[in-house]
Design an enzyme around this catalytic site. Structure first.
Site, PDB file in Angstrom:
ATOM      1  N   ASN A  28       0.890  -1.291  -0.118  1.00 52.42           N
ATOM      2  CA  ASN A  28       0.116   0.164  -0.043  1.00 52.42           C
ATOM      3  C   ASN A  28       0.878   1.317  -0.057  1.00 52.42           C
ATOM      4  O   ASN A  28       0.602   2.123  -0.756  1.00 52.42           O
ATOM      5  CB  ASN A  28      -0.820   0.206   1.111  1.00 52.42           C
ATOM      6  CG  ASN A  28      -1.949  -1.116   1.178  1.00 52.42           C
ATOM      7  OD1 ASN A  28      -2.158  -1.592  -0.011  1.00 52.42           O
ATOM      8  ND2 ASN A  28      -2.751  -1.230   2.144  1.00 52.42           N
ATOM      9  N   ALA A  29       1.794   1.394   0.774  1.00 54.54           N
ATOM     10  CA  ALA A  29       2.966   2.263   0.930  1.00 54.54           C
ATOM     11  C   ALA A  29       3.647   2.744  -0.576  1.00 54.54           C
ATOM     12  O   ALA A  29       3.480   3.806  -1.299  1.00 54.54           O
ATOM     13  CB  ALA A  29       4.092   2.059   1.844  1.00 54.54           C
ATOM     14  N   THR A  31       2.179   1.788  -3.511  1.00 56.26           N
ATOM     15  CA  THR A  31       0.847   2.264  -4.305  1.00 56.26           C
ATOM     16  C   THR A  31       0.862   3.816  -4.089  1.00 56.26           C
ATOM     17  O   THR A  31       0.677   4.559  -5.191  1.00 56.26           O
ATOM     18  CB  THR A  31      -0.531   1.535  -3.707  1.00 56.26           C
ATOM     19  OG1 THR A  31      -0.290   0.177  -4.039  1.00 56.26           O
ATOM     20  CG2 THR A  31      -1.584   2.110  -4.616  1.00 56.26           C
ATOM     21  N   ASP A  65       3.935   0.390 -11.497  1.00 53.40           N
ATOM     22  CA  ASP A  65       2.834   0.347 -10.688  1.00 53.40           C
ATOM     23  C   ASP A  65       2.744  -1.471 -10.466  1.00 53.40           C
ATOM     24  O   ASP A  65       1.873  -1.664  -9.583  1.00 53.40           O
ATOM     25  CB  ASP A  65       1.534   0.547 -11.461  1.00 53.40           C
ATOM     26  CG  ASP A  65      -0.016   0.560 -10.890  1.00 53.40           C
ATOM     27  OD1 ASP A  65       0.212   0.918  -9.663  1.00 53.40           O
ATOM     28  OD2 ASP A  65      -0.782  -0.060 -11.440  1.00 53.40           O
ATOM     29  N   ASP A  68       3.738  -2.924  -6.406  1.00 54.09           N
ATOM     30  CA  ASP A  68       2.754  -3.117  -5.422  1.00 54.09           C
ATOM     31  C   ASP A  68       2.175  -4.366  -5.501  1.00 54.09           C
ATOM     32  O   ASP A  68       2.106  -5.178  -4.426  1.00 54.09           O
ATOM     33  CB  ASP A  68       1.795  -2.017  -5.111  1.00 54.09           C
ATOM     34  CG  ASP A  68       0.674  -1.861  -6.490  1.00 54.09           C
ATOM     35  OD1 ASP A  68       0.914  -2.708  -7.441  1.00 54.09           O
ATOM     36  OD2 ASP A  68      -0.140  -0.782  -6.289  1.00 54.09           O
ATOM     37  N   GLY A  69       1.885  -4.987  -6.631  1.00 49.73           N
ATOM     38  CA  GLY A  69       1.299  -6.232  -6.593  1.00 49.73           C
ATOM     39  C   GLY A  69       2.394  -7.204  -6.488  1.00 49.73           C
ATOM     40  O   GLY A  69       2.158  -8.284  -5.886  1.00 49.73           O
ATOM     41  N   THR A  79      -4.685  -8.014  -0.574  1.00 48.47           N
ATOM     42  CA  THR A  79      -5.911  -7.777   0.237  1.00 48.47           C
ATOM     43  C   THR A  79      -6.880  -7.012  -0.304  1.00 48.47           C
ATOM     44  O   THR A  79      -6.615  -6.350  -1.389  1.00 48.47           O
ATOM     45  CB  THR A  79      -5.546  -6.977   1.744  1.00 48.47           C
ATOM     46  OG1 THR A  79      -5.063  -5.768   1.345  1.00 48.47           O
ATOM     47  CG2 THR A  79      -4.430  -7.636   2.387  1.00 48.47           C
ATOM     48  N   ASP A  86      -5.451   0.650  -4.576  1.00 48.56           N
ATOM     49  CA  ASP A  86      -4.699   0.833  -6.040  1.00 48.56           C
ATOM     50  C   ASP A  86      -5.886   1.139  -7.134  1.00 48.56           C
ATOM     51  O   ASP A  86      -5.470   2.066  -7.776  1.00 48.56           O
ATOM     52  CB  ASP A  86      -4.275  -0.741  -6.455  1.00 48.56           C
ATOM     53  CG  ASP A  86      -3.539  -0.929  -7.883  1.00 48.56           C
ATOM     54  OD1 ASP A  86      -2.499  -0.028  -7.816  1.00 48.56           O
ATOM     55  OD2 ASP A  86      -3.731  -1.406  -8.660  1.00 48.56           O
ATOM     56  N   ASP A  90      -5.374   4.806  -8.933  1.00 47.38           N
ATOM     57  CA  ASP A  90      -5.060   4.875 -10.545  1.00 47.38           C
ATOM     58  C   ASP A  90      -6.157   6.100 -11.049  1.00 47.38           C
ATOM     59  O   ASP A  90      -5.792   6.613 -12.101  1.00 47.38           O
ATOM     60  CB  ASP A  90      -5.791   3.610 -10.876  1.00 47.38           C
ATOM     61  CG  ASP A  90      -4.689   2.428 -11.051  1.00 47.38           C
ATOM     62  OD1 ASP A  90      -3.434   2.876 -10.480  1.00 47.38           O
ATOM     63  OD2 ASP A  90      -5.096   1.333 -11.082  1.00 47.38           O
TER      64      ASP A  90
END
Length: 220
Positions: A28-29, A31, A65, A68-69, A79, A86, A90
């Site tokens: 998350n960070a 992202t 991008d 993060d995935g 999660t 995300d 976007d």
């Protein structure tokens, strides 16, 4: 195009993902950081007029991008909130790219327009107007899918997905940066606006078709 590049790019960035995990960064960070980076670069590009360099950096940010995935896969496995965040950010990144284009047309019309001319600067007018329409359609395209899914229908069709829109924007920026003329970016924005409107109508019609049939296609 960008979607095809992401698969091999994910393999390349896996060591970087592991390095970020080792210093305590979460998916998350990353992202959030990526979105902030996109916003900053998009506006700096529009203000400075360094479109080619900006397009290259923004392309790398879009591809990154996937970071993060990759981090999520290596840690939590992903999660629901991570996916929500995300997708939400976007939309902000999409806004920033098109806002940067509008800033460019507002500040750099001297590339192609002589203020002493009596005729209006049609290139800037068309570019800004088409970019605003494109911004609207990018939001509505995403909303149409989310709203349909909320009532049990999957609507992902359309001639211009997010990846397609990003390619169009970034290619248009790069070409304009190389040619030093806003006509190319204006044409690019018109194409994006037309495809965006068509995509919105395609999703609305598809939602109508599925809802009329009454067979739910999305598992809530």
């Amino acid at each position: 195009m960008l979607e095809h590049l992401r698969a091999p790019f994910k393999k390349l960035i896996e060591p970087l993902a592991k390095a970020l995990i080792s210093i305590g960064l979460t998916a998350n960070a990353v992202t959030v950081i990526g979105t902030i980076g996109t916003i900053v670069v998009a506006f700096v590009t529009g203000i400075t007029g360094w479109l080619f360099v900006g397009a290259v950096v923004l392309t790398l940010l879009v591809l990154a991008d996937s970071l993060d995935g990759s981090i999520a896969k290596l840690t939590t496995g992903g999660t629901q909130f991570g996916a929500f965040l995300d997708s939400t950010l976007d939309r902000i990144a999409d806004w920033a790219l098109l806002a940067g284009v509008i800033v460019f047309f507002s500040l750099h019309a001297d590339w192609w327009y002589d203020i002493s001319q009596s005729s209006p600067d049609y290139i800037s007018w068309v570019g800004v107007g088409a970019a605003m329409v494109s911004m609207m359609t990018s939001f509505v395209t995403s909303y149409a899918r989310a709203r349909a899914e909320s009532v049990g229908f999957e609507v992902k069709n359309g001639i211009a997905t997010r990846a397609d829109r990003l390619v169009i924007i970034l290619v248009g920026m790069a070409i304009t940066g190389l040619t030093h003329h806003g006509l190319w970016l204006a044409i690019d924005m018109v194409l994006l606006a037309v495809l965006g409107v068509a995509t919105v109508f395609q999703r609305v019609l598809e939602a109508r078709r599925q809802m009329a049939a009454g067979h739910r296609t999305y598992q809530l």
